[in-house]
Every structure is written in structure tokens, then in C-alpha cells.
Design an enzyme around this catalytic site. Sequence first.
Site: not given
Ligand code: FAD
Ligand code: NAD
Length: 472
Positions: A37, A44, A185, A319, A326, A451
Site C-alpha cells: 500500500e 484505502g 452531480g 472498485d 461500494l 414494539h
Molecule cells: P480503495 O479504497 O480505493 O483502495 C485502493 C488502495 O490501493 C488505495 O489506498 C491506494 O493508495 C492503493 N493503491 C493503488 N495503486 C497502488 C499501487 N500501485 N501500489 C500500492 N498501492 C496502491 N462506500 C460504501 O460502501 N459506503 C460509504 O458510505 C461510502 N462512502 C464514500 C464516501 C466518499 C467520499 C467516497 C469517495 C467513497 C465512498 N464509498 C463508500 C466508496 C468506497 O470508499 C469504495 O467503494 C471502497 O473504498 C473501494 O475499496 P477498494 O479497496 O476497492 O479501493
Molecule cells: P455517482 O455516479 O453516484 O453520481 C454522479 C452524478 O453526477 C450522476 O447522478 C450523474 O448524472 C451526475 N453528472 C455527471 N456529469 C454531470 C454534469 N456534467 N452535470 C451535472 N450532473 C452530472 O457518483 P458519486 O456521487 O461521485 O460517487 C462515486 C462513487 O462513490 C459511487 O459509486 C458511490 O456509490 C460511491 N459512494 C458511496 C457512498 C455510500 O455508499 N454512502 C457514499 C459516497 C460515495
Amino acid sequence: VDVPVEEKDLVIIGGGVAGYVAAIKAGQEGLKVACIEKRGTLGGTCLNVGCIPSKSLLNNSHLYHQILHDSKHRGIEVGDVKLNLAQLMKAKDQSVSGLTKGVEFLLKKNGVEYIKGAGSFADEHTVNVKLNDGGETSVKGKNILIATGSEVTPFPGLEIDEKRVISSTGAIALEKVPEKMLVIGGGIIGLEMASVWSRLGAQVTVIEFLDQIGGPGMDLEVAKSIQKILKKQGINFKTGTKVVSGDKSGETVKLEVDSAKGGKPETLEGDVVLVAIGRRPYTEGLGLENIGLEKDERGRIIIDSEYRTKIPHIRCVGDVTFGPMLAHKAEEEAVAAIEYIKKGYGHVNYGCIPSVMYTFPEVAWVGQSEQELKKAGVPYKVGTFPFSANSRAKTNLDTEGMVKMIADPETDRLLGVHIIGPNAGEMIAEGTLALEYGASSEDIARTCHAHPTLAEAFKEAAMATYSKAIHF
Ligand code: FAD
Ligand code: NAD
């Protein structure tokens, strides 16, 4: 690289949710594992800049907002309420560091070697690592798991500086509450961050290309209903509106917007613009070209149903490949991939992955939406129950929202559950379990629920699906 190359049973690239869960599971299964990492901390996106910090801000901004606007009629009179943004951020940082350190401990406990650095394929069995502390090393793996995650999709022509034009990473770390915030968005990130900053006092406008907010997965009726609720909380919406360009050369950041169906263009201004138009797979510097691995047109690494790339001992989860982005989906895949490696079989039910949006009230769903069923020509029946008729919601004075259940009209088998309500994110677990076990709405309706609980609304929605609710 001029160092002895150590061979592991499994080398994992990426220590996010997908990578670290795979590492723990593989350690438990007795495999010799290395997890690479580069971030400097494990967990992540989710633990460092995603799920965890955003939920901390959502929780505490909700408390602040509730004390300000929703306490007097409960019989609680408070004096001078002040926002201490620095402390709010500190509380968030503490949650993050506690959890990332916890993951590091778990890797150690399960005998995983944690390598801090950036991994890159040298060949099909060897990963070179550029160490964070300087220098290089190299590890060999009988198996390799790619779990490199995703990154924010940038908006063309509007460079993210994390101060005035921000991604979610900037949005969880602003040093002051913006006066006017524009959000490009209206997906989950857009709505969660709009909630945080609007509660803390910003004037927020969300611009969404589609006619509905919440992303296309959210049930349309639910999306309309939560939009009304969020609007009442003070968030402005421009749906069916596309941001066509942006300009941050002036004092404020300007966005040109157009009706998605072609209409009059308009210019909007804000001190801060959040870009939340989705995320894209991250494979930079991974050296995929050195081993000839392919990505699809959206940059996702191509895998089969056993998470294998076309090089069978290299698998990929989370991802960076197909499916919803997610954390819990990444986690399920990580476990299944290790089970494939160790036992030759594994399983993830992609029809049963819940989604939660942590606004107030929360929105949660699992299974299919009405619009998806309509599109597929699948017949269905619907039962709903409003929280305004639920005794616990009434005692808590939190009555917005409903439970909506969708089932097969012939067999009564559950097809989908959609909830808007306080605690919807916890309640959806019951729907997920029911769906996973192939329950009928009558199965749920005949299960005794305590309840007074919000979960009774779940039972009553099931009653309304196969017969009639008692309290509505
Ligand atoms: P990541 O979490 O992105 O982890 C990948 C890791 O790989 C990173 O730490 C990166 O540094 C490392 N890496 C990449 N390339 C290399 C390399 N070459 N060498 C070494 N390390 C490397 N999902 C939910 O289910 N619930 C939520 O409430 C939620 N909220 C979110 C809120 C925000 C603001 C964001 C941005 C995302 C949210 N998500 C949520 C989505 C969630 O964060 C991702 O789906 C999840 O982190 C994916 O896990 P991953 O391990 O596939 O990738
Ligand atoms: P998203 O794909 O959920 O939403 C992006 C939105 O932007 C869409 O509704 C799209 O129609 C709109 N959009 C795109 N281009 C546009 C434009 N030019 N003008 C106006 N609207 C536009 O993406 P996100 O909200 O950025 O989230 C990214 C990922 O992170 C998602 O896969 C989400 O599931 C994940 N995430 C999950 C959680 C959670 O589970 N609670 C929280 C945060 C993020």
C-alpha cells in the site's frame, strides 16, 4: 532490482477495503501474504477519505443542525450554540486514525507482511515496489491480487485544487464554511456532502444532469420524496441540468449550465465547487502493460466470474473492476477471491448488495427498483408503510419517510426493499437478509418484531404487500 526476491503465496497490491480484507482472510487461511500500500496508511479510500470521514461529518453536522433547529419543541432549550469546525474535523481525523491503525494491527495479527510503497508489475509473478521511505524492493507471488481501487472523475476544464474546486477529499477537509457552494452531480457523494455543508451554514445548490437525484439506482418515488425533504432542509436543486463548463479564473468559480434537454444556458457562481460526477478505476503506475492485462472502455480491469484476469493466477476485486463502487461489495469480493484461491469456490450475490445514502433521513435500498422492474417487463406488487404511522418514529418526532416493499404478485417472493427514514441504513440489513434467503413478504409479515421499534414499519410494509397493514 538487486535484492533477493521473496516468494509469497499471495501478493496484494492495494491496502484498501478490498486489499486489507483479502489480506486478513488469506492470513486466516494460512497463506503467506504480502500487502502493498502506497498511501502510508491502510484502509484505502473508504477509511481515509471516503466512508468513514464523511460519516463522521454527517453525524456531527446533523447533531449541530438538530440542536439549532430541532430541539426547542422537544423541551430542550440551549444557550449559545457555536460551531467549532476545527474540532469537528479533529473528531473526524480521530475516527480515521483509530480505524486505520486497527487495520494495521489486524494485518499483523494475521501474519501479513505490510509493505509501504507503490507496486508495479515487473512480470506475471513479480511486483516491484518503490518504497515510501526510499529505495526499492521486489516480491514474488504464486498468486497476485489487484485491489488498487478508484479515483475521482475530473470535470474537464475545471482543475481540482481541493480549495475552491474540490473533490470529496477537499469536501471533508474545508477550513471554513463556504458562503455559496455549488455541487456538480446529485449522486450519493453530492448529496451527502451537500447535507454536511448546508447544515453547517453554506447555501448549497446541487446541479444534476438526470431528472432524478441519488443516481439511477435509486427508486424514482424514493428519489422524488428525498429531494423534497432535502429541499425543505435548505438545499437547492437543479435537476435535468448539465454543467457544460467551468471557470475559476475570477473571484468566484463560475459554472455554465444548460438544460439537459436543450434550453436556456445560465451561469451559476459559488465560492466553492464540488465535483461529484463519479469515480473511475485507478491503475496508474501499476505496469499492466508489462504483463498485457486489458481494461474495458471505462478503465475497469477485465475479470471472469472467479475474479481471474486472463492471467489465471492474477485476480482483481473492488472498485478497480466491475460492479458498484461500494466498500461492502469490495469486502465480499475479497473474501470470495481468497476462497477461490484456497478452496476453488466462492460466492457473491450481486442481486443482494445494499446501498445506503447517509443523509437525514437516510435512504437505503436492496434489490430492484420499480423502474428497473418496469423496464424489464417483470410484474410486481408494492406495499408501503409511512413512518408517520410508526409509534417509535412518532415518539422520536422523526416521522419523515417510509418503507416500500416490492414482491412478485404470484409467488410473493421479495424483489426489492426501499427505505427513507431514520436508521434506514441499519434497517436495510433485514431486507437484505430476507432477499438473500428468498423470503416472501408474508414471511416477513409473520415474523414478530419488537414494539416500539422503527423495524415495525418494515413488518407493516410487508403486511401491506401481501395483505393489509394494521396501523395504516
Ligand atoms: P480503495 O479504497 O480505493 O483502495 C485502493 C488502495 O490501493 C488505495 O489506498 C491506494 O493508495 C492503493 N493503491 C493503488 N495503486 C497502488 C499501487 N500501485 N501500489 C500500492 N498501492 C496502491 N462506500 C460504501 O460502501 N459506503 C460509504 O458510505 C461510502 N462512502 C464514500 C464516501 C466518499 C467520499 C467516497 C469517495 C467513497 C465512498 N464509498 C463508500 C466508496 C468506497 O470508499 C469504495 O467503494 C471502497 O473504498 C473501494 O475499496 P477498494 O479497496 O476497492 O479501493
Ligand atoms: P455517482 O455516479 O453516484 O453520481 C454522479 C452524478 O453526477 C450522476 O447522478 C450523474 O448524472 C451526475 N453528472 C455527471 N456529469 C454531470 C454534469 N456534467 N452535470 C451535472 N450532473 C452530472 O457518483 P458519486 O456521487 O461521485 O460517487 C462515486 C462513487 O462513490 C459511487 O459509486 C458511490 O456509490 C460511491 N459512494 C458511496 C457512498 C455510500 O455508499 N454512502 C457514499 C459516497 C460515495
